[in-house]
Design a protein around this motif. Structure first.
Motif, PDB file in Angstrom:
ATOM      1  N   VAL A 155      27.756  62.062  36.261  1.00  0.00           N
ATOM      2  CA  VAL A 155      27.031  63.175  36.877  1.00  0.00           C
ATOM      3  C   VAL A 155      26.713  64.205  35.800  1.00  0.00           C
ATOM      4  O   VAL A 155      27.604  64.677  35.095  1.00  0.00           O
ATOM      5  CB  VAL A 155      27.852  63.822  38.005  1.00  0.00           C
ATOM      6  N   GLU A 168      31.131  69.787  37.576  1.00  0.00           N
ATOM      7  CA  GLU A 168      29.765  69.902  37.065  1.00  0.00           C
ATOM      8  C   GLU A 168      29.763  70.509  35.670  1.00  0.00           C
ATOM      9  O   GLU A 168      29.012  70.070  34.793  1.00  0.00           O
ATOM     10  CB  GLU A 168      28.916  70.750  37.998  1.00  0.00           C
ATOM     11  N   ALA A 179      28.917  76.778  40.341  1.00  0.00           N
ATOM     12  CA  ALA A 179      29.048  75.441  39.755  1.00  0.00           C
ATOM     13  C   ALA A 179      30.514  75.050  39.778  1.00  0.00           C
ATOM     14  O   ALA A 179      31.383  75.860  39.461  1.00  0.00           O
ATOM     15  CB  ALA A 179      28.516  75.419  38.326  1.00  0.00           C
ATOM     16  N   GLN A 183      24.257  66.853  36.522  1.00  0.00           N
ATOM     17  CA  GLN A 183      23.762  68.084  37.116  1.00  0.00           C
ATOM     18  C   GLN A 183      23.843  68.007  38.631  1.00  0.00           C
ATOM     19  O   GLN A 183      23.679  66.934  39.212  1.00  0.00           O
ATOM     20  CB  GLN A 183      22.303  68.334  36.697  1.00  0.00           C
ATOM     21  N   VAL A 184      24.131  69.145  39.238  1.00  0.00           N
ATOM     22  CA  VAL A 184      24.025  69.285  40.688  1.00  0.00           C
ATOM     23  C   VAL A 184      22.857  70.220  40.940  1.00  0.00           C
ATOM     24  O   VAL A 184      22.832  71.348  40.438  1.00  0.00           O
ATOM     25  CB  VAL A 184      25.319  69.856  41.294  1.00  0.00           C
ATOM     26  N   GLU A 230      22.999  65.207  43.463  1.00  0.00           N
ATOM     27  CA  GLU A 230      23.493  65.035  42.103  1.00  0.00           C
ATOM     28  C   GLU A 230      22.512  64.215  41.272  1.00  0.00           C
ATOM     29  O   GLU A 230      21.949  63.226  41.751  1.00  0.00           O
ATOM     30  CB  GLU A 230      24.850  64.316  42.097  1.00  0.00           C
TER      31      GLU A 230
END
Length: 231
Positions: free
Chosen positions: A76, A188, A184, A78-79, A64
């Protein structure tokens, strides 16, 4: 140099620059200055404000990208999917990382060190141009998301977030029925769209009732005619 490292470098480069072709000599030379790092769950790879020692590429697992908040929490944004290059701007500029990078499950990443980066830039014709194109696309994506977050309503912001993730390669090829899977989670999506998770859940539920999307674990099926054409 382990053959696994060379294979990992080839994996990351082909994921980001599929049109660039192959250069066995340059990749083999650059791989000598790369290494594979293993991260345990909650392992920290990058810390906001601290130096970025390499350009990193995701191999497997989940990392992350997080921003620290004034209250001491984390947001958070973005993954990182497998193959994704990250950390480039702070690595090249020599400035501190703009984000934290934390593994949410056991992961492997490729560290492309300074000498490997120089080898790719100096000895592989077309690599610098391809990297510049990737950076320009990411900059454009970021500006589009910023515009959406400031000037558009929640549905359009969520659509912009989905489109940005699609451009990042997070959507699979369409099925025969026209559906495509976006890999996703709704958490996210909320982070990328700068919306609350409740708002995203409500929008996705509405679109599902309308037959435009359907949900799966950590993913979203985008049906033909999903709200991207006009939310």
């Amino acid at each position: 140099m382990s053959p696994d490292v060379e294979a990992a470098l080839r994996q990351v480069l082909s994921a980001n620059f599929p049109a660039l072709g192959d250069s066995r000599r340059v990749i083999a030379a650059a791989a000598a200055d790369c290494r594979v790092k293993r991260l345990a769950r909650l392992g920290v790879l990058l810390t906001q404000g601290r130096p970025t020692p390499a350009l990193f590429g995701m191999l497997e697992g989940e990392v992350e990208v997080r921003f620290g908040t004034p209250e001491g929490g984390a947001s958070v944004v973005q993954v990182l999917p497998p193959g994704r290059l990250f950390g480039l701007s702070s690595f090249v500029s020599g400035r501190g990382s703009t984000f934290d990078a934390v593994a949410t499950r056991p992961s492997r990443v490729l560290a492309i060190g300074p000498r490997a980066y120089a080898t790719l830039m100096d000895e592989w014709p077309g690599f610098a141009r391809a990297l510049m194109h990737e950076l320009a696309c990411r900059h454009d994506h970021a500006l589009r998301l910023l515009e959406a977050s400031r000037h558009q309503d929640a549905p359009r912001r969520l659509v912009a977030a989905i489109e940005a993730l699609e451009r990042d390669g997070r959507a699979d090829a369409p099925q025969r029925d026209g559906r495509r899977l976006l890999r996703a989670s709704q958490a996210e999506l909320a982070a990328v769209a700068s919306l609350s998770r409740q708002t995203v859940n409500e929008l996705v539920a509405r679109w599902a009732r309308e037959g435009r999307v359907s949900t799966v674990y950590r993913g979203l099926w985008l049906h033909a005619g999903w709200p991207g054409a006009g939310a």
